[in-house]
Design a protein around this motif. Structure first.
Motif, short mmCIF file in Angstrom:
data_model
loop_
_atom_site.label_atom_id
_atom_site.label_comp_id
_atom_site.label_asym_id
_atom_site.label_seq_id
_atom_site.Cartn_x
_atom_site.Cartn_y
_atom_site.Cartn_z
N GLY A 76 -2.15 8.19 -11.79
CA GLY A 76 -1.14 9.24 -11.68
C GLY A 76 -1.03 10.06 -12.95
O GLY A 76 -0.80 11.28 -12.89
N SER A 118 2.38 1.67 -3.40
CA SER A 118 1.41 2.15 -4.38
C SER A 118 1.17 3.65 -4.22
O SER A 118 1.08 4.39 -5.21
CB SER A 118 0.08 1.39 -4.22
OG SER A 118 0.26 0.01 -4.50
N VAL A 119 1.08 4.12 -2.97
CA VAL A 119 0.93 5.56 -2.74
C VAL A 119 2.14 6.32 -3.27
O VAL A 119 2.02 7.36 -3.92
CB VAL A 119 0.72 5.83 -1.23
CG1 VAL A 119 0.79 7.33 -0.95
CG2 VAL A 119 -0.61 5.27 -0.76
N ASN A 135 4.28 9.15 -10.16
CA ASN A 135 3.71 9.21 -11.52
C ASN A 135 3.03 10.55 -11.77
O ASN A 135 3.13 11.11 -12.88
CB ASN A 135 2.72 8.08 -11.72
CG ASN A 135 3.39 6.75 -12.00
OD1 ASN A 135 4.39 6.69 -12.69
ND2 ASN A 135 2.86 5.68 -11.44
N VAL A 185 -2.18 -3.74 -10.21
CA VAL A 185 -2.31 -2.58 -9.33
C VAL A 185 -1.36 -1.47 -9.77
O VAL A 185 -1.70 -0.28 -9.77
CB VAL A 185 -2.04 -2.99 -7.87
CG1 VAL A 185 -1.97 -1.76 -6.96
CG2 VAL A 185 -3.13 -3.92 -7.37
N ARG A 232 0.84 -1.21 0.00
CA ARG A 232 0.00 0.00 0.00
C ARG A 232 0.87 1.25 0.00
O ARG A 232 0.60 2.21 -0.73
CB ARG A 232 -0.94 -0.01 1.21
CG ARG A 232 -2.11 -0.99 1.07
CD ARG A 232 -3.15 -0.77 2.16
NE ARG A 232 -2.64 -1.13 3.47
CZ ARG A 232 -2.75 -2.35 4.00
NH1 ARG A 232 -3.33 -3.31 3.30
NH2 ARG A 232 -2.28 -2.61 5.19
N VAL A 285 -2.30 2.35 -10.77
CA VAL A 285 -1.66 3.51 -10.16
C VAL A 285 -1.04 4.41 -11.24
O VAL A 285 -1.12 5.64 -11.17
CB VAL A 285 -0.59 3.05 -9.15
CG1 VAL A 285 0.28 4.23 -8.70
CG2 VAL A 285 -1.25 2.40 -7.95
N ASN A 309 4.21 5.42 -5.62
CA ASN A 309 4.21 5.40 -7.08
C ASN A 309 3.17 6.35 -7.66
O ASN A 309 3.40 6.96 -8.71
CB ASN A 309 3.93 3.97 -7.58
CG ASN A 309 5.21 3.18 -7.73
OD1 ASN A 309 6.20 3.65 -8.28
ND2 ASN A 309 5.21 1.96 -7.22
N PHE A 310 2.03 6.46 -7.00
CA PHE A 310 1.02 7.42 -7.47
C PHE A 310 1.57 8.84 -7.42
O PHE A 310 1.43 9.61 -8.38
CB PHE A 310 -0.24 7.31 -6.63
CG PHE A 310 -1.27 8.37 -6.95
CD1 PHE A 310 -2.08 8.25 -8.06
CD2 PHE A 310 -1.41 9.49 -6.14
CE1 PHE A 310 -3.00 9.23 -8.38
CE2 PHE A 310 -2.34 10.47 -6.45
CZ PHE A 310 -3.14 10.34 -7.56
#
Length: 422
Positions: free
Chosen positions: A140, A5-6, A12, A132, A2, A136, A8-9
């Motif tokens: 992004g 992923s945050v 991006n 996922v 998690r 993301v 990477n968001f």
């Protein structure tokens, strides 16, 4: 996962903010559309020759450290560019040099970050984690493009580069706190590396940079399913997929739409990409056959788009086109990152990066030439037909590959007959 992923968001979004304003910046400096394309090519070009070296580095160096250092270097480049823009000291030569350095760092950063995300989940969940990641990425991209306009409007061009630099620092700060999941692929890779080192003994201590690169290339060349994946992806990249180019000409030309109409089409494409990423995250056993089937489906939809009589019909077709493309990309990436042995995955991704650069540099000019010769409708229809026929021909050839039976004679002893058959 998690936290990753945050991170990477955020990264991006920052990257797409910078990419959105970079073309405008080049136009401000030079007033030349050709220079804009040149800056993009300069940034992509290092991957053509250096991706295999970057992949080898990812396999040899600690992955978290490699990803953290590459993200920090990208932050330094972004802050340097932002400072030069703010001081009005950025010229075209400096911008080209910074773009080339960014491309070189990315040859290490891309495979390092991709494989680091796989370490955070059990091996059986890697295809879902890749889905996922695609979700993301698309989210992004939407957020970054939207934020770019607001940021530039209120704070100026330099602010977008500063924001991208801080996004890289955020990822760098998160990486040390990531912990591999139980049963992650990377743990298996460490065990395999230990076994390999014990087996080869003294040979393992020889300088192996060139050998390491050759090992990854040799594996890729000997792996039929990876070669098939490269063929499917390559022909789709050259004759399709570049919808930002083909649909822009179709909407503003034969369909007599304006910039607003193409904005609507672009929004539907982005929404379809997100839906496809969600569906791709549910894949458990992606295969090259699935990638080929999706590519053929996308080719037929592309032909239908080329025949669209109205903008409304095109919008209806664009959504499934984007969904199919996104699911296909997710499935192909999952195959690419899970098929090779864990200790070779960085090098295989590096080889793939070099191959993909050829498509990204050669595809748009080839498609542009096709549009010049056949028009936007003809380019969509011809490209879709080439993709569909090529995939159908490959499928038929693959089905005809049968093993020649070996007859066992009565005079031969059972052991001799088995040796002959073998």
């Amino acid at each position: 996962m998690r936290w990753w992923s945050v991170a990477n968001f955020v990264s991006n979004a920052g990257t797409w903010m910078q990419l959105t304003v970079q073309n405008l910046l080049v136009l401000q400096i030079t007033g030349s559309a050709a220079a804009t394309g040149l800056s993009m090519s300069v940034q992509a070009a290092p991957a053509l020759l250096m991706s295999v070296l970057g992949g080898a580095a990812v396999d040899r160096w600690p992955r978290k450290l490699t990803a953290a250092v590459s993200q920090a270097l990208l932050a330094v480049i972004a802050f340097t560019t932002a400072t030069l823009v703010a001081l009005d000291r950025l010229d075209m030569t400096t911008l080209m040099v910074l773009a080339a350095v960014t491309g070189m760092v990315a040859t290490v950063d891309n495979p390092a970050c991709a494989l680091l995300g796989n370490d955070l989940v059990p091996a059986e969940d890697v295809p879902s984690a890749i889905g996922v990641g695609a979700l993301v990425f698309n989210a992004g991209r939407l957020a970054g493009a939207a934020l770019a306009g607001v940021t530039v409007g209120f704070l100026g061009t330099a602010a977008a580069y500063f924001a991208n630099g801080f996004s890289f620092l955020f990822v760098t700060a998160v990486i040390p706190f990531l912990r591999p999941a139980a049963g992650a692929v990377r743990q298996a890779a460490v065990r395999q590396a230990a076994v390999r080192q014990a087996a080869v003994g003294r040979a393992a201590r020889r300088p192996a940079s060139g050998t390491s690169v050759r090992e990854g290339l040799a594996f890729f060349a000997r792996r039929p399913r990876l070669l098939a994946l490269a063929g499917v992806t390559g022909i789709s990249a050259v004759f399709g997929r570049n919808y930002g180019l083909t649909l822009a000409v179709l909407v503003t030309g034969p369909l007599a739409g304006g910039a607003g109409a193409f904005g609507t089409v672009s929004t539907v494409l982005a929404a379809g990409g997100i839906v496809g990423a969600v569906l791709g995250a549910r894949l458990r056993r992606p295969s090259v056959r699935l990638v080929g089937a999706l590519a053929a489906t996308g080719a037929l939809l592309q032909i239908a788009a080329g025949l669209s009589p109205s903008l409304a019909m095109l919008v209806v077709l664009v959504l499934p086109m984007a969904v199919v493309e996104s699911v296909s990309d997710t499935a192909g990436t999952a195959v690419l990152q899970t098929d090779p042995p864990a200790h070779l995955r960085g090098r295989v991704l590096g080889a793939w990066g070099s191959i993909g650069t050829v498509w990204s540099l050669g595809g748009p000019p080839a498609l542009g030439l096709l549009m010049e010769l056949a028009g936007p409708r003809g380019a969509l229809i011809t490209g879709g037909a080439v993709i569909a026929l090529s995939l159908a021909s490959g499928h038929l050839l693959q089905r005809r590959r049968v093993t020649t039976p070996v007859a066992l004679t009565k005079d031969a002893a059972p052991q001799e007959a088995l040796q002959t058959a073998a």
